[in-house]
Design a protein around this motif. Structure first.
Motif, PDB file in Angstrom:
ATOM      1  N   LYS A 269       5.488 -11.255  -1.917  1.00 56.91           N
ATOM      2  CA  LYS A 269       5.104 -10.044  -2.649  1.00 56.91           C
ATOM      3  C   LYS A 269       4.476  -9.033  -1.710  1.00 56.91           C
ATOM      4  O   LYS A 269       4.768  -7.827  -1.767  1.00 56.91           O
ATOM      5  CB  LYS A 269       4.125 -10.404  -3.761  1.00 56.91           C
ATOM      6  CG  LYS A 269       4.748 -11.096  -4.947  1.00 56.91           C
ATOM      7  CD  LYS A 269       3.689 -11.365  -6.018  1.00 56.91           C
ATOM      8  CE  LYS A 269       4.314 -12.019  -7.241  1.00 56.91           C
ATOM      9  NZ  LYS A 269       3.300 -12.292  -8.293  1.00 56.91           N
ATOM     10  N   THR A 270       3.573  -9.551  -0.842  1.00 54.40           N
ATOM     11  CA  THR A 270       2.889  -8.643   0.083  1.00 54.40           C
ATOM     12  C   THR A 270       3.862  -8.043   1.081  1.00 54.40           C
ATOM     13  O   THR A 270       3.881  -6.832   1.347  1.00 54.40           O
ATOM     14  CB  THR A 270       1.769  -9.404   0.815  1.00 54.40           C
ATOM     15  OG1 THR A 270       0.879  -9.951  -0.156  1.00 54.40           O
ATOM     16  CG2 THR A 270       1.016  -8.482   1.747  1.00 54.40           C
ATOM     17  N   HIS A 271       4.725  -8.898   1.633  1.00 56.50           N
ATOM     18  CA  HIS A 271       5.615  -8.433   2.704  1.00 56.50           C
ATOM     19  C   HIS A 271       6.777  -7.603   2.175  1.00 56.50           C
ATOM     20  O   HIS A 271       7.361  -6.812   2.923  1.00 56.50           O
ATOM     21  CB  HIS A 271       6.168  -9.627   3.491  1.00 56.50           C
ATOM     22  CG  HIS A 271       5.106 -10.361   4.274  1.00 56.50           C
ATOM     23  ND1 HIS A 271       4.269  -9.739   5.166  1.00 56.50           N
ATOM     24  CD2 HIS A 271       4.756 -11.669   4.268  1.00 56.50           C
ATOM     25  CE1 HIS A 271       3.444 -10.637   5.705  1.00 56.50           C
ATOM     26  NE2 HIS A 271       3.727 -11.831   5.164  1.00 56.50           N
ATOM     27  N   SER A 272       7.143  -7.775   0.923  1.00 60.87           N
ATOM     28  CA  SER A 272       8.247  -6.977   0.387  1.00 60.87           C
ATOM     29  C   SER A 272       7.861  -5.494   0.345  1.00 60.87           C
ATOM     30  O   SER A 272       8.695  -4.620   0.601  1.00 60.87           O
ATOM     31  CB  SER A 272       8.620  -7.483  -1.004  1.00 60.87           C
ATOM     32  OG  SER A 272       7.504  -7.361  -1.882  1.00 60.87           O
ATOM     33  N   ALA A 273       6.568  -5.238   0.015  1.00 61.17           N
ATOM     34  CA  ALA A 273       6.113  -3.841   0.016  1.00 61.17           C
ATOM     35  C   ALA A 273       6.149  -3.271   1.439  1.00 61.17           C
ATOM     36  O   ALA A 273       6.614  -2.144   1.671  1.00 61.17           O
ATOM     37  CB  ALA A 273       4.700  -3.763  -0.568  1.00 61.17           C
ATOM     38  N   GLN A 274       5.673  -4.093   2.416  1.00 62.56           N
ATOM     39  CA  GLN A 274       5.725  -3.637   3.801  1.00 62.56           C
ATOM     40  C   GLN A 274       7.170  -3.437   4.251  1.00 62.56           C
ATOM     41  O   GLN A 274       7.484  -2.507   4.995  1.00 62.56           O
ATOM     42  CB  GLN A 274       5.029  -4.654   4.697  1.00 62.56           C
ATOM     43  CG  GLN A 274       3.546  -4.808   4.404  1.00 62.56           C
ATOM     44  CD  GLN A 274       2.913  -5.880   5.272  1.00 62.56           C
ATOM     45  OE1 GLN A 274       3.593  -6.528   6.054  1.00 62.56           O
ATOM     46  NE2 GLN A 274       1.590  -6.053   5.128  1.00 62.56           N
ATOM     47  N   LEU A 275       8.058  -4.310   3.805  1.00 61.78           N
ATOM     48  CA  LEU A 275       9.467  -4.194   4.167  1.00 61.78           C
ATOM     49  C   LEU A 275      10.062  -2.901   3.630  1.00 61.78           C
ATOM     50  O   LEU A 275      10.845  -2.230   4.309  1.00 61.78           O
ATOM     51  CB  LEU A 275      10.229  -5.398   3.623  1.00 61.78           C
ATOM     52  CG  LEU A 275      11.717  -5.465   3.942  1.00 61.78           C
ATOM     53  CD1 LEU A 275      11.939  -5.559   5.443  1.00 61.78           C
ATOM     54  CD2 LEU A 275      12.357  -6.660   3.244  1.00 61.78           C
ATOM     55  N   SER A 276       9.678  -2.526   2.465  1.00 63.25           N
ATOM     56  CA  SER A 276      10.196  -1.283   1.877  1.00 63.25           C
ATOM     57  C   SER A 276       9.743  -0.075   2.703  1.00 63.25           C
ATOM     58  O   SER A 276      10.536   0.830   2.994  1.00 63.25           O
ATOM     59  CB  SER A 276       9.723  -1.164   0.427  1.00 63.25           C
ATOM     60  OG  SER A 276      10.186   0.044  -0.147  1.00 63.25           O
ATOM     61  N   ASP A 277       8.438  -0.081   3.095  1.00 64.36           N
ATOM     62  CA  ASP A 277       7.933   1.021   3.905  1.00 64.36           C
ATOM     63  C   ASP A 277       8.629   1.077   5.266  1.00 64.36           C
ATOM     64  O   ASP A 277       9.025   2.147   5.749  1.00 64.36           O
ATOM     65  CB  ASP A 277       6.422   0.865   4.101  1.00 64.36           C
ATOM     66  CG  ASP A 277       5.671   0.979   2.764  1.00 64.36           C
ATOM     67  OD1 ASP A 277       6.235   1.593   1.830  1.00 64.36           O
ATOM     68  OD2 ASP A 277       4.554   0.425   2.672  1.00 64.36           O
ATOM     69  N   ASN A 278       8.783  -0.076   5.899  1.00 68.67           N
ATOM     70  CA  ASN A 278       9.438  -0.118   7.221  1.00 68.67           C
ATOM     71  C   ASN A 278      10.893   0.311   7.133  1.00 68.67           C
ATOM     72  O   ASN A 278      11.426   0.946   8.056  1.00 68.67           O
ATOM     73  CB  ASN A 278       9.342  -1.525   7.808  1.00 68.67           C
ATOM     74  CG  ASN A 278       7.906  -1.906   8.158  1.00 68.67           C
ATOM     75  OD1 ASN A 278       7.080  -1.029   8.459  1.00 68.67           O
ATOM     76  ND2 ASN A 278       7.594  -3.188   8.100  1.00 68.67           N
ATOM     77  N   ALA A 279      11.570  -0.024   6.053  1.00 69.96           N
ATOM     78  CA  ALA A 279      12.971   0.364   5.902  1.00 69.96           C
ATOM     79  C   ALA A 279      13.097   1.878   5.838  1.00 69.96           C
ATOM     80  O   ALA A 279      14.001   2.490   6.424  1.00 69.96           O
ATOM     81  CB  ALA A 279      13.557  -0.280   4.648  1.00 69.96           C
ATOM     82  N   GLY A 280      12.152   2.550   5.124  1.00 70.57           N
ATOM     83  CA  GLY A 280      12.187   4.015   5.071  1.00 70.57           C
ATOM     84  C   GLY A 280      11.947   4.625   6.436  1.00 70.57           C
ATOM     85  O   GLY A 280      12.636   5.567   6.852  1.00 70.57           O
ATOM     86  N   GLY A 281      10.962   4.093   7.192  1.00 72.24           N
ATOM     87  CA  GLY A 281      10.715   4.612   8.540  1.00 72.24           C
ATOM     88  C   GLY A 281      11.890   4.384   9.465  1.00 72.24           C
ATOM     89  O   GLY A 281      12.231   5.233  10.300  1.00 72.24           O
TER      90      GLY A 281
END
Length: 558
Positions: A269-281
């Motif tokens: 759950k925690t890393h999926s949010a980070q993954l979403s942000d990194n994908a946009g960058g």
């Protein structure tokens, strides 16, 4: 896995091992009883035959006493049959008591082995039979001895023999009954062993069933319920089993698995949010990188055009140098041919010079030979003059001989004929000598003329030899000069080749530069394609992170 005290391994393997032990013990004892049963039948048959043999022996004794020497039904003497019966009875009695071999048939021809008797009562009965049988043999031998001696056997002795025979029969009957009772007791013991073994096996099976039900099936049922809850997304449920056997360890492992899954889902759950942000960058960075790749492709195309011009210029220079090298090579080849031709001329002139020198030597030799010929002709002329003188004297002698023959008359006719012949021979000799002298004069004249001609030839050859020597010297000087020119041309050609090699290296490096430029161009295009793929992947990664969030929401965590 190491088994602990009270573990499932001990609870299950214990009853199974006990069942196997009981089965093995029952099988061993049953096998022993069956083996004894197998020998009991033979022993009982032999013991029963002993009763018959004792009565047969007694009957044959009475028959022998009544009709001595009468043959048996087997056409044997009665005494021999008595010996066979006696030997068979005694051998069988010893085999029953101590064990060993006896005979299965009445003719004592088929041997058989029996086990020893270990029962004390039966052994006592067999010893009693042996004692009574000895008394029977002693009485029968005494009675047969009287009969063979012609004495009369009393009725009391016969009654005593009958009584002893019946005593042997009675004791043997008791032994047979004892053998039968012993065999029946063994059968009863076999039945008891089988019954006890069956009871033990059933008890062990019930123990194994109870252990498996309480310590395996119930915990496994709880474990299955936990697995079904996890499969439905509930990670909060646990199994309440704290035993230290294998099933307890399995339940603890399932609880630990649920705890770990709980932590993993929280982390996801925690890393999926980070993954979403990194994908946009990453998507924004890929756009910038794509712009840089386009600029790199344009610069690579400009550098490729400039490199192509350099390549064209180097190709023209290399072509010019190649033509110059070809022309210099042609001149060098012509000079080399000139040098070779000059060398050939020098060699031919040397050969001519050596030939002229040989001709001079030959002329000198010919002059010497002609001089020797002239001297020889002079000597022959002197010899001819001597022969002429001898011929003149011979004619004078022949003339004197003719005169003397004429004086002698008829007696000198033969000598006159000889003198005439000598005279004719002297005339022929003069004629031949004159002819030889003419030939010698001709030889002298020819020799003088030859000497004059040879001297002229020798002078001409000497002049030719001098001219050839001058030609050889000129040709040698020309050869040396030609070799110098050829060496100079070779040095110039090598210099042009070095320059051409340098131009070739320049062209090769320029070709590599062109390849590198082309590689840079291709790499730029590949980079642009990779950037596009990264951008696509980043979009997919963003979609995946959203999908992952949806999946994680399905789990209920503590």
């Amino acid at each position: 896995m190491t088994s602990q005290k009270g573990s499932l391994f001990v609870y299950i393997i214990g009853p199974i091992a006990l069942m196997v032990f009981c089965f093995a013990a029952v099988a061993f004892m049953a096998f022993d009883v069956l083996q004894n049963q197998k020998s009991d039948g033979l022993v009982i048959n032999l013991a029963g035959r002993q009763r018959m043999l004792s009565q047969k022996y007694t009957k044959e004794v009475f028959i022998e006493m009544k009709t001595p020497g009468m043959a048996t039904s087997e056409q044997l003497p009665r005494t021999q049959q008595l010996a066979v019966t006696r030997r068979l009875f005694e051998a069988t009695l010893a085999a029953l008591d101590e064990g060993g071999s006896t005979f299965k048939d009445l003719g004592a021809t088929n041997p058989v082995t029996t086990p020893a008797t270990h029962d004390a009562d039966i052994k006592k009965l067999l010893k009693e039979v042996k004692t009574k049988w000895g008394a029977l043999i002693q009485q029968s031998d005494a009675m047969l001895g009287k009969t063979s001696a012609g004495e009369t056997v009393s009725g009391a002795e016969m009654d005593q023999l009958k009584s002893t025979s019946l005593a042997v029969l009675g004791t043997m009957n008791k032994a047979v009954v004892a053998y039968q009772n012993l065999s029946e007791s063994r059968v009863s013991r076999l039945n008891n062993i089988l019954a006890v073994g069956l009871v033990l096996i059933v008890v062990c099976a019930l123990m194994a069933y109870v252990v498996v039900r309480n310590r395996v099936l119930e915990p496994l049922k709880q474990a299955i319920e936990l697995a079904e809850a996890v499969s439905s997304g509930d990670l909060r449920r646990r199994v309440n089993n704290r035993r230290h056997d294998e099933v307890g360890q399995l339940c603890q492992a399932l609880n630990t698995m649920c705890d770990n899954l709980n932590q993993i889902v929280n982390r996801i759950k925690t890393h999926s949010a980070q993954l979403s942000d990194n994908a946009g960058g990453m998507s924004a960075f890929s756009d910038q990188l794509n712009s840089e790749a386009d600029g790199l492709i344009q610069k690579a195309e400009t550098l490729g055009a400039f490199s192509g011009e350099i390549t064209s210029t180097s190709e023209n220079v290399r072509a010019g140098f190649s033509e110059s090298i070809h022309n210099i090579s042609t001149v060098a080849a012509s000079t080399e041919e000139m040098s070779v031709t000059a060398g050939t001329i020098a060699e031919n002139a040397g050969m001519v010079q050596r030939a002229s020198e040989g001709a001079v030597n030959s002329v000198r030799t010919a002059v010497a030979r002609v001089d020797q010929l002239r001297d020889s002709a002079r000597q022959v002329d002197r010899v001819v003059e001597v022969i002429v003188d001898i011929s003149e004297q011979t004619k004078l002698l022949a003339l004197n001989a003719t005169i003397e023959a004429a004086r002698a008359g008829n007696y000198g006719k033969g000598f006159a004929v000889v003198a005439e012949e000598v005279k004719l021979l002297a005339q022929q000799t003069n004629e031949a000598i004159n002819e030889i002298r003419g030939k010698i004069e001709g030889i002298k004249g020819a020799t003088e003329h030859t000497v004059t001609e040879i001297d002229s030839i020798s002078m001409v050859i000497n002049e030719v030899n001098d001219l050839i020597a001058a030609i050889v010297n000129s040709v040698q000087e020309q050869k040396i000069a030609t070799q110098g020119i050829s060496q100079t041309i070779a040095d110039v050609s090598n210099g042009f080749r070095d320059v051409n090699a340098s131009v070739d290296k320049l062209a090769e490096r320029q070709s590599r530069l062109n390849q590198d430029v082309s590689g840079v161009n291709n790499s730029g295009r590949e980079l642009a394609a990779a950037v596009n793929q990264v951008r696509d992947r980043s979009g997919q990664l963003l979609d995946l992170s959203q999908e992952l969030k949806g999946i994680v929401k399905q789990f209920e965590v503590a």
